[in-house]
Structure formats: C-alpha cells, structure tokens
Design a protein around this motif. Structure first.
Motif, PDB file in Angstrom:
ATOM      1  N   ASP A  91       0.675  -1.261  -0.040  1.00  0.00           N
ATOM      2  CA  ASP A  91       0.098  -0.132  -0.058  1.00  0.00           C
ATOM      3  C   ASP A  91       0.640   1.289   0.001  1.00  0.00           C
ATOM      4  OD1 ASP A  91       0.855  -0.449   2.461  1.00  0.00           O
ATOM      5  OD2 ASP A  91      -0.803   0.133   3.489  1.00  0.00           O
ATOM      6  N   THR A  92       2.157   1.038   0.210  1.00  0.00           N
ATOM      7  CA  THR A  92       2.964   2.280   0.170  1.00  0.00           C
ATOM      8  C   THR A  92       3.446   2.627  -1.600  1.00  0.00           C
ATOM      9  OG1 THR A  92       5.039   1.083   0.476  1.00  0.00           O
ATOM     10  CG2 THR A  92       3.767   1.822   2.352  1.00  0.00           C
ATOM     11  N   LEU A  93       2.857   1.656  -2.460  1.00  0.00           N
ATOM     12  CA  LEU A  93       3.596   1.946  -3.777  1.00  0.00           C
ATOM     13  C   LEU A  93       2.309   2.077  -4.892  1.00  0.00           C
ATOM     14  CD1 LEU A  93       6.056  -1.102  -3.822  1.00  0.00           C
ATOM     15  CD2 LEU A  93       6.459   0.992  -2.885  1.00  0.00           C
ATOM     16  N   PRO A  94       2.666   2.723  -5.778  1.00  0.00           N
ATOM     17  CA  PRO A  94       1.394   2.693  -6.757  1.00  0.00           C
ATOM     18  C   PRO A  94       1.071   1.218  -7.197  1.00  0.00           C
ATOM     19  CG  PRO A  94       3.085   4.119  -7.453  1.00  0.00           C
ATOM     20  CD  PRO A  94       3.690   3.260  -6.293  1.00  0.00           C
ATOM     21  N   GLU A  95      -0.522   1.181  -7.613  1.00  0.00           N
ATOM     22  CA  GLU A  95      -0.933  -0.099  -7.907  1.00  0.00           C
ATOM     23  C   GLU A  95      -0.246  -0.424  -9.509  1.00  0.00           C
ATOM     24  OE1 GLU A  95      -5.004  -2.489  -9.228  1.00  0.00           O
ATOM     25  OE2 GLU A  95      -5.132  -0.639  -7.687  1.00  0.00           O
ATOM     26  N   LEU A  96       0.442  -1.289  -9.763  1.00  0.00           N
ATOM     27  CA  LEU A  96       0.562  -1.635 -10.983  1.00  0.00           C
ATOM     28  C   LEU A  96      -0.364  -2.123 -12.001  1.00  0.00           C
ATOM     29  CD1 LEU A  96       3.747  -1.527 -12.115  1.00  0.00           C
ATOM     30  CD2 LEU A  96       3.894  -4.424 -12.275  1.00  0.00           C
ATOM     31  N   ILE A  97      -0.434  -1.710 -13.049  1.00  0.00           N
ATOM     32  CA  ILE A  97      -1.705  -1.877 -14.114  1.00  0.00           C
ATOM     33  C   ILE A  97      -0.584  -2.455 -15.414  1.00  0.00           C
ATOM     34  CG2 ILE A  97      -3.312  -1.177 -15.396  1.00  0.00           C
ATOM     35  CD1 ILE A  97      -4.187  -0.986 -12.516  1.00  0.00           C
ATOM     36  N   ILE A  98      -0.752  -3.821 -15.529  1.00  0.00           N
ATOM     37  CA  ILE A  98      -0.157  -4.194 -16.609  1.00  0.00           C
ATOM     38  C   ILE A  98      -0.733  -4.037 -17.888  1.00  0.00           C
ATOM     39  CG2 ILE A  98       0.812  -6.354 -17.607  1.00  0.00           C
ATOM     40  CD1 ILE A  98       2.286  -5.315 -14.993  1.00  0.00           C
ATOM     41  N   CYS A  99      -0.189  -3.535 -18.956  1.00  0.00           N
ATOM     42  CA  CYS A  99      -0.670  -3.208 -20.270  1.00  0.00           C
ATOM     43  C   CYS A  99       0.161  -3.773 -21.426  1.00  0.00           C
ATOM     44  CB  CYS A  99      -0.616  -1.508 -20.423  1.00  0.00           C
ATOM     45  SG  CYS A  99      -1.691  -0.567 -19.205  1.00  0.00           S
ATOM     46  N   PRO A 100      -0.364  -4.576 -21.995  1.00  0.00           N
ATOM     47  CA  PRO A 100       0.367  -5.149 -23.074  1.00  0.00           C
ATOM     48  C   PRO A 100       0.629  -4.395 -24.264  1.00  0.00           C
ATOM     49  CG  PRO A 100      -1.627  -6.508 -22.589  1.00  0.00           C
ATOM     50  CD  PRO A 100      -1.564  -5.453 -21.849  1.00  0.00           C
ATOM     51  N   HIS A 101       0.348  -3.200 -24.130  1.00  0.00           N
ATOM     52  CA  HIS A 101       0.808  -2.337 -25.313  1.00  0.00           C
ATOM     53  C   HIS A 101       1.161  -0.989 -24.672  1.00  0.00           C
ATOM     54  CE1 HIS A 101       1.645   0.111 -29.184  1.00  0.00           C
ATOM     55  NE2 HIS A 101       1.909  -1.195 -29.670  1.00  0.00           N
ATOM     56  N   GLU A 102       2.242  -0.231 -24.932  1.00  0.00           N
ATOM     57  CA  GLU A 102       2.544   0.870 -24.344  1.00  0.00           C
ATOM     58  C   GLU A 102       1.670   2.202 -24.647  1.00  0.00           C
ATOM     59  OE1 GLU A 102       6.362  -1.082 -24.757  1.00  0.00           O
ATOM     60  OE2 GLU A 102       4.592  -0.924 -26.225  1.00  0.00           O
ATOM     61  N   SER A 103       1.156   2.074 -25.926  1.00  0.00           N
ATOM     62  CA  SER A 103       0.238   3.507 -26.131  1.00  0.00           C
ATOM     63  C   SER A 103      -1.023   3.319 -25.291  1.00  0.00           C
ATOM     64  CB  SER A 103      -0.151   3.477 -27.697  1.00  0.00           C
ATOM     65  OG  SER A 103      -1.192   2.239 -28.109  1.00  0.00           O
ATOM     66  N   VAL A 104      -1.506   2.201 -24.829  1.00  0.00           N
ATOM     67  CA  VAL A 104      -2.548   1.910 -24.126  1.00  0.00           C
ATOM     68  C   VAL A 104      -2.174   2.282 -22.678  1.00  0.00           C
ATOM     69  CG1 VAL A 104      -4.096   0.282 -22.863  1.00  0.00           C
ATOM     70  CG2 VAL A 104      -3.761  -0.051 -25.299  1.00  0.00           C
ATOM     71  N   ALA A 105      -0.781   2.062 -22.231  1.00  0.00           N
ATOM     72  CA  ALA A 105      -0.577   2.541 -20.952  1.00  0.00           C
ATOM     73  C   ALA A 105      -0.576   4.052 -20.877  1.00  0.00           C
ATOM     74  CB  ALA A 105       0.750   1.896 -20.418  1.00  0.00           C
ATOM     75  N   MET A 106       0.342   4.701 -21.933  1.00  0.00           N
ATOM     76  CA  MET A 106       0.067   6.313 -22.132  1.00  0.00           C
ATOM     77  C   MET A 106      -1.176   6.980 -21.971  1.00  0.00           C
ATOM     78  SD  MET A 106       2.845   8.398 -21.732  1.00  0.00           S
ATOM     79  CE  MET A 106       2.757  10.180 -22.120  1.00  0.00           C
ATOM     80  N   SER A 107      -2.005   6.281 -22.712  1.00  0.00           N
ATOM     81  CA  SER A 107      -3.343   7.153 -22.919  1.00  0.00           C
ATOM     82  C   SER A 107      -4.192   6.754 -21.552  1.00  0.00           C
ATOM     83  CB  SER A 107      -3.968   6.710 -23.935  1.00  0.00           C
ATOM     84  OG  SER A 107      -4.214   5.358 -24.439  1.00  0.00           O
ATOM     85  N   ALA A 108      -4.028   5.698 -20.885  1.00  0.00           N
ATOM     86  CA  ALA A 108      -4.843   5.559 -19.794  1.00  0.00           C
ATOM     87  C   ALA A 108      -4.349   6.532 -18.482  1.00  0.00           C
ATOM     88  CB  ALA A 108      -4.489   4.055 -19.401  1.00  0.00           C
ATOM     89  N   ALA A 109      -2.883   6.818 -18.653  1.00  0.00           N
ATOM     90  CA  ALA A 109      -2.367   7.615 -17.484  1.00  0.00           C
ATOM     91  C   ALA A 109      -2.951   9.061 -17.814  1.00  0.00           C
ATOM     92  CB  ALA A 109      -0.854   7.522 -17.642  1.00  0.00           C
ATOM     93  N   GLN A 110      -2.916   9.356 -19.036  1.00  0.00           N
ATOM     94  CA  GLN A 110      -3.438  10.754 -19.544  1.00  0.00           C
ATOM     95  C   GLN A 110      -4.994  10.897 -19.180  1.00  0.00           C
ATOM     96  OE1 GLN A 110      -2.963  12.240 -23.554  1.00  0.00           O
ATOM     97  NE2 GLN A 110      -4.769  13.257 -23.530  1.00  0.00           N
ATOM     98  N   GLY A 111      -5.937   9.725 -19.345  1.00  0.00           N
ATOM     99  CA  GLY A 111      -7.065   9.757 -19.169  1.00  0.00           C
ATOM    100  C   GLY A 111      -7.471  10.017 -17.601  1.00  0.00           C
ATOM    101  N   TYR A 112      -6.569   9.354 -16.807  1.00  0.00           N
ATOM    102  CA  TYR A 112      -6.700   9.544 -15.413  1.00  0.00           C
ATOM    103  C   TYR A 112      -6.564  11.069 -14.959  1.00  0.00           C
ATOM    104  CZ  TYR A 112      -6.478   8.537 -10.419  1.00  0.00           C
ATOM    105  OH  TYR A 112      -6.374   8.500  -9.126  1.00  0.00           O
ATOM    106  N   ALA A 113      -5.308  11.536 -15.493  1.00  0.00           N
ATOM    107  CA  ALA A 113      -4.868  12.907 -15.367  1.00  0.00           C
ATOM    108  C   ALA A 113      -6.043  14.040 -15.725  1.00  0.00           C
ATOM    109  CB  ALA A 113      -3.643  13.149 -15.789  1.00  0.00           C
ATOM    110  N   GLN A 114      -6.681  13.498 -16.752  1.00  0.00           N
ATOM    111  CA  GLN A 114      -7.815  14.354 -17.386  1.00  0.00           C
ATOM    112  C   GLN A 114      -8.911  14.482 -16.274  1.00  0.00           C
ATOM    113  OE1 GLN A 114      -7.506  12.681 -21.801  1.00  0.00           O
ATOM    114  NE2 GLN A 114      -8.364  14.747 -21.878  1.00  0.00           N
ATOM    115  N   VAL A 115      -9.451  13.590 -15.590  1.00  0.00           N
ATOM    116  CA  VAL A 115     -10.398  13.473 -14.794  1.00  0.00           C
ATOM    117  C   VAL A 115      -9.857  14.109 -13.612  1.00  0.00           C
ATOM    118  CG1 VAL A 115     -12.225  11.985 -13.599  1.00  0.00           C
ATOM    119  CG2 VAL A 115     -11.631  11.422 -16.110  1.00  0.00           C
ATOM    120  N   THR A 116      -8.769  13.925 -13.053  1.00  0.00           N
ATOM    121  CA  THR A 116      -8.273  14.115 -11.679  1.00  0.00           C
ATOM    122  C   THR A 116      -7.493  15.530 -11.778  1.00  0.00           C
ATOM    123  OG1 THR A 116      -6.495  12.633 -11.745  1.00  0.00           O
ATOM    124  CG2 THR A 116      -8.544  11.753 -10.944  1.00  0.00           C
ATOM    125  N   GLY A 117      -6.544  15.587 -12.470  1.00  0.00           N
ATOM    126  CA  GLY A 117      -5.791  16.717 -12.676  1.00  0.00           C
ATOM    127  C   GLY A 117      -4.361  16.101 -11.828  1.00  0.00           C
TER     128      GLY A 117
END
Length: 573
Positions: A47-73
C-alpha cells in the motif's frame, strides 16, 4: 541484497507525489521493479507503492495515464522498456504534450557495464542492441523535463521535481530513465518531502491588462469569446458563464477538447473545427477575447475582420512549442484562465455596464443560438433505415445522463458530437488534446479508474478504434474492472484523408475518380476484437429502427460491469 533499493525509493516517491497507478509494460530493465512488487506483497508494504496496471501495449498505458490525469488533474506514471518502449508511446506522448496533461514516463536503460562489474550488469544479447546514443532525445521535443537517475541517494528529489513540473501549468509529460545497475543498487532508506514540491501557484492578469480587456469588452457592439481548452479546469467554466452573463458575451468553441461552456446556454454560439467556410460570427466581431486556444480560427478560412481588436489570455500565450503560430492581438497575457476570468468579472461588476447595450447583445446572441439549435434538431432524423451521424449522437444523448463521462475521438464527426450531444456539465466531455489517434481506448480505462462511479462512453471512428490497439485495451479493461461503452461511427473507411484531399484539390483526379485509397474493405469485425480479447459484449447495427434498443442494452451491460462495443454503420465514406 537488502530490502531497500533505488527502485523501492523511486516507487515510494511516486506514491508520495499522488501517483496511485503505474501503467506498465515490462522488460529486461525491470527486474528490480518486479522484485520490489513481489517483496511488497510478501512483506505487507504494497500500500506504500502505486498499484501496477499491466498493459500489453505501451500506447494503452500512456493514454490510460493521460485519461486519469484528465479527470483528476493528478499525473500518473507509465513504466516502459528502454528505448523500444519509449518509442511505442510516441503518438500518445504527442497527445499528452499538446493537450498539456501531466504524465510521468519512466524507462529503464541498457546496463552500462558488461563484465559483471556491478550487480545488474548486461546478461542478455538485446541489451547491446537497445543501447542508443540519446534515449532521452527520443522524447525531448514533447516533454517538459527529462533526466537520468544516476544514484538512488537523490532519486526522490528527481521524482518530486519531475511531478512538480508535470503539474505546473502549462502542464505536460516528463521523462526519467534509470540504468539497471542504478535501479538495483542498495541504498539507505530515503525520506521524501513532497510538500516542498507543490505545483506553481495560478498566475493572475496584471491590473493594466484587466483594464484594457474589460474596457474593450464593455464598450464593444459585437464582442465574442473564443476558447478551446478553458474547460480543462472544470472550475473555470462557471467563472466564464458568470463573466459572459454580465456582459452578454457569446462564446464560440474552436477545436474544443473539453466542455468549455454549457451547450444549452443562450450565449453559446457553436463550434469551429476544420470548417472550410467563412464564419460571419467572427467576421462581424469588433472585439475578440481568446481564452485558452491553440487554433482559435484558420486564417485562410474564418478569421476575424482586420479591424477587430484581439486579446489573447492563456497559460501558454505564445505557443512556444509551435514553430509557426500567430494571432494579431494587441495584448498577450499569461495567466490561469479561471483566475483571469474571475478578475475580469470582478472588474465589470465593480465598474458597471451599459444595460441597454448588454440587453441588445443578449437578444442578438439568443436569436443566433436558437437559430443554430433549430438547424441541429432538423438534422437529427434518420434517413429512412440509414443511421446518420447526427441521429446516432442524438440517440446517445437521450440514452445517457448528465453524470456520464464522454470521450470523443470521432475525428471527422467531431463537430457532430459537439453539436448534438449538448453536454452542459463541466468535465463531462473530453478529447485527446492532440492529433494522434487511438487515445480513447486507454483513456477510457484511466477515466474509469479515476471515477469508478461514473459511466464512461467513448464516441469514436472506426479508424480510431483500430489505432487504439483494441485487443490490448479491452484485455486491460477486463482484468482491472474498468468497463466502458465504445460506440463506433463505422463508415467502413478513413474519411479524414479524403476530406483533406478535397479541401486542397476539389477538382483533382482523385476527386473526379473517387479514388482516395481510404476504404476499409473487407470490413473487419470490430466488436469481435473486443469480444475475443476482453470478453466484451459486441454488436454491429445498421438499421435506424434498431439503434435505440441496442444502445439501451449496451449501456445496461456496461452498468453491470462488462465492457461493450457497438459498431454503428453510418453512410460509407
């Protein structure tokens, strides 16, 4: 080996800085990362580390991180494999940079020893092949900051500084790399001080700029506000509404990637995208206030008149990352948009306005708004059994509620989505912010992680769907419980290149022969990809009378916890 390495300190620093998720695509540079997470689960400090979300393609990982930032800042982390993984996020990195969204991108680097001099030295052939001259240079044109982790003793300083830069406006992606020997190294326990790295406080307009702009708006006969991304900060939207109501200022949204102004408000004057026609609303304006826009108009097609007074207020007023850009404004000001709009409103309220002038403006603006709305309603009828894009969006509008989070990546149907979806709640409509397709596939995952209580719906083109690596994205959504509805405008082709060609060569050979090389024939089973990879519900519909029922079924599936993909046949490209 001890229990505390550079990698553990790195991951702790991410969590201290507000990173809840690390979207990861792992490789030979990440043994310390894999070991740290395993140790965390074994020893009870996960619980002291970020939760690891495994993404089989990097573009999905990058856009997921952006989507989270868009909603929360709040920026999230993306962990990729050396220079290959870095290059695989290229298009999505462009979106985060151009949309000004914070993401921390971390990549390993090939080990810098080869004879076993240090723990983590090279032991696989690929580590020679992946050793390149300037790995950080791959992304330098798109990041606010890049650095190499050379020691674990100051790794938390580097992470917190990177996150501070990522969050400070204009926000954007940052990039860190760490060679394997450094990330594997034992170090003393590191203390982080994230409270010392807060983002830069919002900037305000200078008093003289407030006076100039407020004075021009107060006395103008035909003023207009143009904005593209003021709604990136949802709190700025009610500020703009209050300012516009005090002066009866109509608003045009140009290439909007956010909800910047309520669509049903009588001062809303519609949208501009790649319109190839003149815009009399801009041409007749005597004062134009540009509030957060990269492309407020296309100079060759729909610019204001030469005599109009122009003002630009932006977190990035000179577009320093755009080699060719100019608006002939008399004032350029760098300021937080919500703060600046509030200053203008306060000055207007303090000094007062000519009520007769304001009432005349309001009557004119309301008449224009109602004229546009009547035209839009007329286009929301199906053409017999044919599903038009306008009818499709109207059906989606009627099927969702105000709380639904809509992601738009409809490309040639961007204007249709804005005009007919009619969103009014700030933060309820998002776009990629850039020009690289495929963002919505991962962004829907990030958005759902950020707001698990909300329904997420993506409205996208068929080409966009394929760009988004749907097999990977749907698998991730299934594994991590982030269901969403994807509605595809399936015109069985790639309309954007055709429209671009026609805009330049309307009488060319391609136009005369209808030969644009944009067909997607033979048609792919787009929902079938999601069914196979992610266990999603899938359906293709092409008859107008069936659309509402199928939409209702798809939304019920999503609200029950399973993703759905609905491909809707609209007129063929």
């Amino acid at each position: 080996m001890s229990d505390y390495t550079t990698t553990r300190a790195f991951l702790e620093a991410l969590a201290e800085g507000g990173v809840k998720y690390a979207f990861a695509n792992l490789g030979s540079d990440h043994p310390a990362l894999v070991e740290t997470y395993a140790m965390a689960r074994q020893q009870g400090f996960a619980d002291t580390l970020p939760e690891l979300i495994i993404c089989p393609h990097e573009s999905v990982a990058m856009s997921a991180a952006q989507g989270y930032a868009q909603v929360t800042g709040i920026p999230q982390a993306v962990l990729v494999h050396v220079e290959c993984g870095t290059q695989n996020i290229g298009g999505m990195l462009h979106n985060a940079a151009k949309g000004r969204f914070g993401v921390l991108l971390y990549a390993g680097a090939s080990p810098y020893t080869q004879e076993g001099e240090l723990f983590g030295s090279r032991n696989e052939f690929i580590q020679w092949i992946q050793d390149v001259h300037d790995q950080r240079g791959i992304v330098r044109g798109y990041t606010k900051y890049d650095n190499e982790i050379r020691t674990g003793h100051n790794v938390k300083q580097l992470v917190h500084r990177a996150l501070q830069l990522a969050r400070s406006e204009p926000a954007g992606p940052v990039y860190l790399v760490g060679p394997r020997e450094v990330m594997e190294a034992d170090i003393p326990v590191q203390q982080g001080h994230p409270e010392q790295y807060s983002p830069v406080a919002p900037a305000a307009l200078a008093p003289s700029v407030v006076e100039d702009i407020a004075g021009a708006l107060s006395t103008a006969h035909a003023p207009v506000v143009v904005t593209s991304y003021l709604g990136k900060d949802p709190s700025a939207v009610p500020e703009l509404v209050a300012l516009c109501e005090s002066l009866a200022l109509p608003v045009i949204e140009s290439v909007p990637m956010h909800l910047n102004f309520p669509a049903d408000h009588p001062l809303h004057w519609g949208y501009q995208w790649n319109d190839q026609n003149h815009n009399p609303l801009l041409e007749n304006a005597d004062v134009v206030l540009v509030l957060g826009s990269d492309v407020p108009w296309i100079p060759t097609k729909n610019r204001p008149s030469a005599g109009a007074r122009l003002f630009v207020v932006d977190t990035d007023p000179l577009k320093e990352q755009m080699p060719l850009w100019h608006v002939p404004a008399e004032r350029f000001a760098m300021a937080d948009l919500s703060t600046a709009v509030g200053q203008l409103r306060e000055r207007i309220e303090r000094e007062g306005v000519d009520r007769g002038l304001v009432e005349a403006r309001l009557a004119s603006a309301t008449a224009e708004h109602e004229r546009q709305r009547a035209e839009q309603v007329d286009r929301e009828r199906p053409d017999g059994d044919t599903i038009t894009p306008e009818y499709l969006v109207a059906c989606v509008r009627d099927a969702i509620d105000d709380d639904t989070l809509v992601l738009s990546e409809a490309i040639t149907n961007y204007p249709v989505v804005n005009q007919h979806l009619r969103r009014n709640r700030p933060g309820s409509l998002l776009g990629s912010g850039g020009g690289s397709l495929g963002w919505s596939a991962g962004a829907a995952i990030g958005a759902k992680l950020a707001a698990p209580e909300r329904t997420v719906v993506s409205l996208i083109g068929d080409g966009t769907y394929l760009f988004g690596v749907p097999s990977s994205a749907q698998w991730v959504a299934r594994r991590y419980g982030t269901p969403s509805l994807t509605v595809i405008f399936d015109n069985r082709g790639w309309k954007a290149p055709k429209m671009s060609t026609l805009s330049v060569r309307p009488d060319g050979v391609a136009a005369s022969m209808d030969d644009f090389n944009v067909s997607f024939s033979p048609e792919a089973d787009l929902p079938g990809i999601a069914e196979a990879a992610g266990g999603a519900w899938g359906r293709t519909v092409g008859v107008a009378s069936e659309l509402k029922g199928v939409l209702a079924e798809a939304l019920e599936v999503v609200r029950g916890g399973r993703s759905a993909v609905l491909s809707v046949h609209v007129p063929e490209v």
